[in-house]
Write an enzyme that holds these catalytic residues in place. Structure first.
Site, PDB file in Angstrom:
ATOM      1  N   ASP A  62       2.178  -1.893  -4.300  1.00 16.10           N
ATOM      2  CA  ASP A  62       0.788  -1.433  -4.269  1.00 16.10           C
ATOM      3  C   ASP A  62       0.080  -2.065  -5.463  1.00 16.10           C
ATOM      4  O   ASP A  62       0.729  -2.572  -6.377  1.00 16.10           O
ATOM      5  CB  ASP A  62       0.736   0.106  -4.372  1.00 16.10           C
ATOM      6  N   ILE A  63      -1.229  -1.978  -5.445  1.00 13.87           N
ATOM      7  CA  ILE A  63      -2.008  -2.496  -6.577  1.00 13.87           C
ATOM      8  C   ILE A  63      -1.901  -1.557  -7.783  1.00 13.87           C
ATOM      9  O   ILE A  63      -2.197  -1.927  -8.902  1.00 13.87           O
ATOM     10  CB  ILE A  63      -3.477  -2.733  -6.146  1.00 13.87           C
ATOM     11  N   ARG A  64      -1.480  -0.322  -7.502  1.00 13.58           N
ATOM     12  CA  ARG A  64      -1.291   0.652  -8.596  1.00 13.58           C
ATOM     13  C   ARG A  64       0.030   1.391  -8.371  1.00 13.58           C
ATOM     14  O   ARG A  64       0.497   1.474  -7.225  1.00 13.58           O
ATOM     15  CB  ARG A  64      -2.447   1.655  -8.634  1.00 13.58           C
TER      16      ARG A  64
ATOM     17  N   ASP B 238      -1.091  -7.264  -5.040  1.00 14.15           N
ATOM     18  CA  ASP B 238      -2.454  -7.282  -4.498  1.00 14.15           C
ATOM     19  C   ASP B 238      -2.359  -7.819  -3.071  1.00 14.15           C
ATOM     20  O   ASP B 238      -1.967  -8.976  -2.853  1.00 14.15           O
ATOM     21  CB  ASP B 238      -3.311  -8.195  -5.397  1.00 14.15           C
TER      22      ASP B 238
ATOM     23  N   LYS C 250     -11.336  -3.009  11.619  1.00 16.24           N
ATOM     24  CA  LYS C 250     -10.155  -2.667  12.416  1.00 16.24           C
ATOM     25  C   LYS C 250     -10.240  -3.282  13.818  1.00 16.24           C
ATOM     26  O   LYS C 250      -9.233  -3.771  14.353  1.00 16.24           O
ATOM     27  CB  LYS C 250      -9.992  -1.138  12.513  1.00 16.24           C
TER      28      LYS C 250
ATOM     29  N   GLY D 100       0.839  -1.207   0.000  1.00 16.05           N
ATOM     30  CA  GLY D 100       0.000   0.000   0.000  1.00 16.05           C
ATOM     31  C   GLY D 100       0.867   1.248   0.000  1.00 16.05           C
ATOM     32  O   GLY D 100       0.524   2.264   0.599  1.00 16.05           O
TER      33      GLY D 100
ATOM     34  N   TYR E 126     -15.693  -0.187   8.327  1.00 15.07           N
ATOM     35  CA  TYR E 126     -14.251   0.021   8.514  1.00 15.07           C
ATOM     36  C   TYR E 126     -13.861  -0.223   9.976  1.00 15.07           C
ATOM     37  O   TYR E 126     -12.887  -0.925  10.266  1.00 15.07           O
ATOM     38  CB  TYR E 126     -13.931   1.456   8.100  1.00 15.07           C
TER      39      TYR E 126
ATOM     40  N   GLY F  81      -0.325   4.964  -1.322  1.00 15.16           N
ATOM     41  CA  GLY F  81      -1.376   5.711  -0.640  1.00 15.16           C
ATOM     42  C   GLY F  81      -0.843   6.853   0.215  1.00 15.16           C
ATOM     43  O   GLY F  81       0.353   7.159   0.198  1.00 15.16           O
ATOM     44  N   GLN F  82      -1.757   7.479   0.946  1.00 16.01           N
ATOM     45  CA  GLN F  82      -1.417   8.680   1.715  1.00 16.01           C
ATOM     46  C   GLN F  82      -0.308   8.409   2.743  1.00 16.01           C
ATOM     47  O   GLN F  82       0.673   9.137   2.803  1.00 16.01           O
ATOM     48  CB  GLN F  82      -2.661   9.214   2.449  1.00 16.01           C
TER      49      GLN F  82
HETATM   50  N1  SER Z   1      -8.937   8.621   8.663  1.00 23.53           N
HETATM   51  C1  SER Z   1      -9.718   7.418   8.611  1.00 23.53           C
HETATM   52  C2  SER Z   1     -11.024   7.624   7.957  1.00 23.53           C
HETATM   53  O1  SER Z   1     -11.514   8.732   7.994  1.00 23.53           O
HETATM   54  C3  SER Z   1      -9.936   6.893   9.990  1.00 23.53           C
HETATM   55  O2  SER Z   1      -8.927   6.002  10.314  1.00 23.53           O
HETATM   56  O3  SER Z   1     -11.579   6.702   7.454  1.00 23.53           O
END
Ligand code: SER
Length: 314
Positions: free
Chosen positions: A35-37, A53, A147, A9, A143, A12-13
């Site tokens: 990463d996948i991209r 992946d 987690k 990953g 989400y 990503g950010q």
């Molecule tokens: N920053 C994340 C979200 O907003 C929370 O872990 O989904």
């Protein structure tokens, strides 16, 4: 044994900033981005990159064997707002990727795992102010459920199989280099882009929605610190609370106005309001401070200044 690192990953950010920092500490060829991209030019040019992946066990194993990886940072995940739209996809990505790396560690193919958790593990019944490390946790988002479940599995693999997995409950992370994707705290980044471009931002949360937040450099510091900590000092093997600042849209808008006096914010809450309302407003992270010396550096004022200065250069 010398460390050889795989970031899953990495485009990503968080992954892109983490890769850059790790490559500045270790030799770049020992830090494999995946990463996948593909990521941005800086990431792609700074060291090895593999298309990967995170749900494909065999593909991860191949990369681990090829590069003799010792440590994995699993940063691939579907964030809160997108996960509400694609619950099964989110569950599949967020859980299977974690099981893949936990099982690779259980089978001694890697030594150490970093896996990020989130303030989303908490829910509407959790105490909202200075949320303790150990408290009621009834997450109400897809989400958050992924987690929370992931945290249970991390602790289980540590206790049962001695897997060295380390984790932090990140608050909303603010950065200017790479955009986040599909989170509820993303407004706190988008607001800067829109303030500089249009002097106006339409906010999807209401003005009083306080959430725990952190500037990305603090988050990367914390990640490196917990990975360098002596294993014996880590009393938490599910995930550590972590905090720096808390603010609501009205407060960040006020701070931005100090730099852009014409800036205007309009509130049009959408489905993300309910997600934000289920999360804490502030976090008690004393356990992280005690166990591995965590200390944040950036507050709202400093973060705002850095964001505006750097986005202005683009
Ligand atoms: N920053 C994340 C979200 O907003 C929370 O872990 O989904």
């Amino acid at each position: 044994m010398k460390k050889r690192i795989l970031i899953i990953g990495a485009s990503g950010q968080i992954g892109s900033e983490l890769t850059a920092r790790l490559r500045s500490i270790y030799a770049p060829h020992k830090v494999i981005a995946s990463d996948i991209r593909e990521g941005d030019e800086t990431l792609m040019k700074s060291g090895p990159f593999e298309i990967l992946d995170a749900t494909d066990y065999d593909a991860i194993e191949d990369v681990i064997l090829q590069y003799e990886i010792t440590d994995v940072y699993l940063m691939a995940a579907m964030l809160s707002a997108t996960a509400e739209k694609f619950p099964m996809k989110a569950w599949n990505l967020n859980m299977n990727s974690l099981f893949n790396v936990l099982n690779l560690a259980k089978d001694k193919k890697i030594n150490t795992i970093f896996w990020p958790s989130s303030i989303a593990v908490f829910g509407p019944t959790t105490p909202k102010i200075m949320t303790p490390q150990r408290t009621v946790m009834e997450p109400s988002t897809v989400y958050g459920i992924s987690k929370q479940t992931g945290e249970r599995w991390c602790e289980y693999y540590f206790n049962k199989y001695n897997v060295d997995v380390r984790s932090i409950r990140y608050p909303g992370l603010i950065s200017y280099r790479t955009l986040p994707g599909g989170g509820t705290t993303d407004y706190a980044i988008d607001i800067f882009h829109k303030a500089l471009k249009h002097q106006k931002y339409i906010c999807f949360l209401n003005e009083k929605t306080s959430l725990p937040m952190m500037y990305i450099d603090d988050a990367i510091d914390a990640t490196l610190q917990i990975m360098e900590a002596d294993s014996a000092n880590l009393s938490i093997r599910n995930s550590y609370n972590l905090a720096a600042m808390s603010f609501n849209p009205e407060e960040i808008a006020k701070e931005i106005k100090k730099h852009i006096p014409d800036f205007k914010i309009i509130y049009q809450p959408d489905f993300r309001q309910a997600i934000a309302d289920s999360w804490p407003q502030s976090i008690d992270d004393s356990q992280a401070r005690e166990d591995w010396g965590w200390k944040h550096q950036y507050n709202l004022e400093e973060m705002t200044k850095i964001m505006i200065e750097n986005l202005n250069k683009e």
